[in-house]
Structures are given as C-alpha cells and as structure tokens.
Design a protein around this motif. Structure first.
Motif, PDB file in Angstrom:
ATOM      1  N   LYS A  99       1.121  -1.473  -0.203  1.00 19.87           N
ATOM      2  CA  LYS A  99       0.574   0.063   0.113  1.00 19.87           C
ATOM      3  C   LYS A  99       1.286   1.406   0.131  1.00 19.87           C
ATOM      4  O   LYS A  99       1.860   0.814   0.329  1.00 19.87           O
ATOM      5  CB  LYS A  99      -1.057  -0.040   1.375  1.00 19.87           C
ATOM      6  CG  LYS A  99      -1.416  -1.410   1.367  1.00 19.87           C
ATOM      7  CD  LYS A  99      -2.764  -1.256   0.342  1.00 19.87           C
ATOM      8  CE  LYS A  99      -3.194  -2.517   0.573  1.00 19.87           C
ATOM      9  NZ  LYS A  99      -3.778  -2.981  -0.751  1.00 19.87           N
ATOM     10  N   PRO A 100       0.117   2.519  -0.727  1.00 16.60           N
ATOM     11  CA  PRO A 100       0.496   3.659  -0.173  1.00 16.60           C
ATOM     12  C   PRO A 100       1.683   4.084   0.647  1.00 16.60           C
ATOM     13  O   PRO A 100       0.750   3.471   2.411  1.00 16.60           O
ATOM     14  CB  PRO A 100       0.302   5.185  -1.173  1.00 16.60           C
ATOM     15  CG  PRO A 100      -0.797   3.743  -1.909  1.00 16.60           C
ATOM     16  CD  PRO A 100      -0.657   2.594  -0.967  1.00 16.60           C
ATOM     17  N   GLY A 101       2.647   4.274   1.088  1.00 14.79           N
ATOM     18  CA  GLY A 101       3.314   4.787   2.333  1.00 14.79           C
ATOM     19  C   GLY A 101       4.272   3.656   3.298  1.00 14.79           C
ATOM     20  O   GLY A 101       4.474   4.026   4.025  1.00 14.79           O
ATOM     21  N   GLU A 102       3.913   2.560   2.411  1.00 13.20           N
ATOM     22  CA  GLU A 102       4.523   1.244   2.980  1.00 13.20           C
ATOM     23  C   GLU A 102       5.911   1.400   2.415  1.00 13.20           C
ATOM     24  O   GLU A 102       7.221   1.648   1.747  1.00 13.20           O
ATOM     25  CB  GLU A 102       4.674   0.107   2.970  1.00 13.20           C
ATOM     26  CG  GLU A 102       2.349  -0.414   3.053  1.00 13.20           C
ATOM     27  CD  GLU A 102       2.015  -1.574   3.415  1.00 13.20           C
ATOM     28  OE1 GLU A 102       0.985  -2.245   4.648  1.00 13.20           O
ATOM     29  OE2 GLU A 102       2.185  -2.230   2.549  1.00 13.20           O
ATOM     30  N   ASP A 118       5.679   4.073  -7.345  1.00 17.27           N
ATOM     31  CA  ASP A 118       4.784   5.095  -6.464  1.00 17.27           C
ATOM     32  C   ASP A 118       5.590   6.146  -5.152  1.00 17.27           C
ATOM     33  O   ASP A 118       6.622   5.243  -5.074  1.00 17.27           O
ATOM     34  CB  ASP A 118       3.653   4.035  -5.275  1.00 17.27           C
ATOM     35  CG  ASP A 118       2.467   5.064  -4.373  1.00 17.27           C
ATOM     36  OD1 ASP A 118       2.502   6.332  -3.773  1.00 17.27           O
ATOM     37  OD2 ASP A 118       1.625   4.879  -4.988  1.00 17.27           O
ATOM     38  N   THR A 119       5.345   6.859  -5.501  1.00 13.90           N
ATOM     39  CA  THR A 119       6.651   7.660  -4.669  1.00 13.90           C
ATOM     40  C   THR A 119       6.166   7.370  -2.929  1.00 13.90           C
ATOM     41  O   THR A 119       7.450   7.819  -2.752  1.00 13.90           O
ATOM     42  CB  THR A 119       6.601   9.441  -4.923  1.00 13.90           C
ATOM     43  OG1 THR A 119       5.206   9.767  -4.561  1.00 13.90           O
ATOM     44  CG2 THR A 119       6.525   9.328  -6.494  1.00 13.90           C
ATOM     45  N   ASP A 120       5.630   7.171  -2.434  1.00 10.65           N
ATOM     46  CA  ASP A 120       5.191   7.254  -1.283  1.00 10.65           C
ATOM     47  C   ASP A 120       6.138   5.164  -0.486  1.00 10.65           C
ATOM     48  O   ASP A 120       5.866   4.970   0.047  1.00 10.65           O
ATOM     49  CB  ASP A 120       4.209   6.486  -0.887  1.00 10.65           C
ATOM     50  CG  ASP A 120       3.831   8.115  -0.443  1.00 10.65           C
ATOM     51  OD1 ASP A 120       4.250   8.828  -0.662  1.00 10.65           O
ATOM     52  OD2 ASP A 120       2.570   8.797  -0.983  1.00 10.65           O
ATOM     53  N   ILE A 121       6.681   4.462  -1.471  1.00  9.78           N
ATOM     54  CA  ILE A 121       6.574   3.081  -1.374  1.00  9.78           C
ATOM     55  C   ILE A 121       8.423   3.340  -1.655  1.00  9.78           C
ATOM     56  O   ILE A 121       8.917   3.544  -1.903  1.00  9.78           O
ATOM     57  CB  ILE A 121       6.168   2.499  -2.448  1.00  9.78           C
ATOM     58  CG1 ILE A 121       4.957   2.038  -2.411  1.00  9.78           C
ATOM     59  CG2 ILE A 121       6.801   0.795  -1.909  1.00  9.78           C
ATOM     60  CD1 ILE A 121       4.423   1.523  -3.535  1.00  9.78           C
ATOM     61  N   ASP A 175       7.286  -2.491   6.997  1.00  7.33           N
ATOM     62  CA  ASP A 175       6.056  -2.732   7.397  1.00  7.33           C
ATOM     63  C   ASP A 175       5.929  -4.437   7.008  1.00  7.33           C
ATOM     64  O   ASP A 175       5.329  -4.934   7.880  1.00  7.33           O
ATOM     65  CB  ASP A 175       4.856  -2.577   6.401  1.00  7.33           C
ATOM     66  CG  ASP A 175       4.759  -0.410   7.067  1.00  7.33           C
ATOM     67  OD1 ASP A 175       4.397  -0.558   7.276  1.00  7.33           O
ATOM     68  OD2 ASP A 175       5.672  -0.071   5.943  1.00  7.33           O
TER      69      ASP A 175
END
Length: 256
Positions: free
Chosen positions: A94-97, A117-120, A170
C-alpha cells in the motif's frame, strides 16, 4: 554397545520417516545426554545417512545442498506461477509502506509488478531486484551492501545484516528454497538464513512467496518455522494437506 546400536537404528528410522531430527527431543526420548546424541549424529553423518544442521540433523536423501540452480536457470523455472505470485504479492503493498524484498526470482517478480509510487520504500540485498526497480523513478530504493554472492547476485554478511539495525519495515517478502511442515522454511546458503532471520526481526509482517515445487523440499539451513510466517502466497499446485497444516499454524494462505 547394543543400546548404542539400537538407538542409532531407531534414529535412522526417524530420519527416514520424518526427514529430520532434533538433538534435544532425541535426548529426552532416549534419556541420554545431548552430547551422546551429537556423537550419534556425527556417526550417522560420517556414513552418509544424514547431514548435521543447527540443532539436529536432516536425512541426506532430502537435502538439496548440491542442487541449488544458478540464478539464470531459476529465472526460467515455473515462470507463469512466479509471475502470478509476484503480481498478487505486489498488490498487497500500500502507499506509504516500506518493504523488504529478499533475494530470489519470485521476489524479483514482485519488484516487476510494484506500482511506481513515490510513497513506497523498497529495501533489498538483490542486484537483480535493483535492476527491476531502478527504472521505477518514484520508488525509493535502499540497497543493502556487503559481500556479493555471484551464484544468486545478492549481498550477504555482517555488513548486510548491520545495515538493518536502524530500519523498521511493514513487511518482508521472503523467498523460499524449501518448505516443509516439520523443518519450516529452509535455504541452501547459511549466510542467507542468518540475513533472512534478521530481516524478519525488523518487519511487522512476514510474507513467504513460493511456487508449489518447493513444498516437501528441505535444504540444509533453517530460516524459520511456518508458525513465524504471517502470510504464505503460492500457486494452485501446492499440496492441500500442507496448506491446511500451515493454516493451522497461523499462516494466512493466498493462492495466485
């Protein structure tokens, strides 16, 4: 001497039936010291019956020590299954992980299907996985350095493990060389087993990914028991009894 011979014959029978034995359980069963059991196992190893491993021994006939394929060969084995497993595993991120991708051709498929994704954040010790991710310009990559093992193009050793000390992720996506209900998840390479255990210690969740060909296969070095795995992703060819037992041990089973 008769007791020694009888005990060793019984241990041989257990190795043939179970595939592996543990020093402490044998010590309790036969009511002898662990030192005596270790002598028994050394005797059996010298005669090619078994191979010593941490805490016990594995039957020589089920060990895959000499059977590790070069990475180029692994890439073309069970490719359709690995692609499906990789796609399903990537969909869990998921995004942010922040995740760890262990070395391997199945985990390389996860890298292939990850969204850009920039948040991974992806942590890995695998040069091939780095090659998959370097073209995804928005994913943050953390490469664990160390000593390169060219057989599978991945880094291992004390430096690699030390790099994990300051990290918390995570989930760990863990590749598998062998998976067995009694022996758990195993690998050919001792340094890989040590690194994988360290990876698991910094992960909130452990996801094992394996095609069905690895079931019932035991390699020399144990990584962890199935009860330590949160999710097991495999294909429809995996034996149902093994999946049922893994589920009873607490693994969530997902079929790709």
């Amino acid at each position: 001497m008769r007791d020694t011979s009888r005990r060793r014959q019984e241990i041989i029978g257990m190795l043939q039936d179970q595939g592996s034995v543990q020093v402490h359980s044998l010590s309790e069963q036969f009511q002898v010291s662990t030192q005596t059991i270790r002598k028994d196992l050394a005797f059996l190893e010298a005669r090619g019956v078994s191979v010593r491993c941490y805490g016990g021994a594995v039957a020589a006939g089920v060990i895959g020590v000499a059977d590790e394929d070069p990475v180029d060969t692994k890439r073309v084995l069970h490719m359709s299954e690995k692609e499906r497993i990789g796609r399903l595993a990537a969909s869990m991120v998921k995004p942010g992980e922040a995740i760890i991708l262990d070395s391997g051709t199945t985990t390389a498929q996860i890298a292939r299907f990850l969204p850009d994704d920039t948040d991974i954040v992806v942590v890995t010790n695998d040069a091939d996985i780095l090659g998959q991710l370097v073209h995804k310009k928005n994913i943050e990559i953390v490469l664990l350095g160390g000593r390169l093992r060219r057989k599978n193009m991945a880094f291992y050793g004390g430096q690699t493990e030390a790099a994990l000390d300051s990290l918390q992720v995570d989930r760990l996506f863990l590749g598998v060389d062998g998976i067995d209900l009694q022996r758990g998840i195993t690998t050919h390479f001792e340094a890989e087993a040590a690194l994988n255990r360290k990876m698991a210690s910094v992960a909130r969740e452990v996801v094992a990914v394996t095609d069905s060909s690895k079931f019932g296969r035991t390699c020399l070095h144990r990584i962890m028991g199935l009860e330590e795995v949160n999710v097991l992703i495999t294909d429809a060819g995996a034996p149902e009894d093994s999946l049922d037992q893994a589920s009873k041990l607490g693994c969530q089973i997902r079929i790709a």
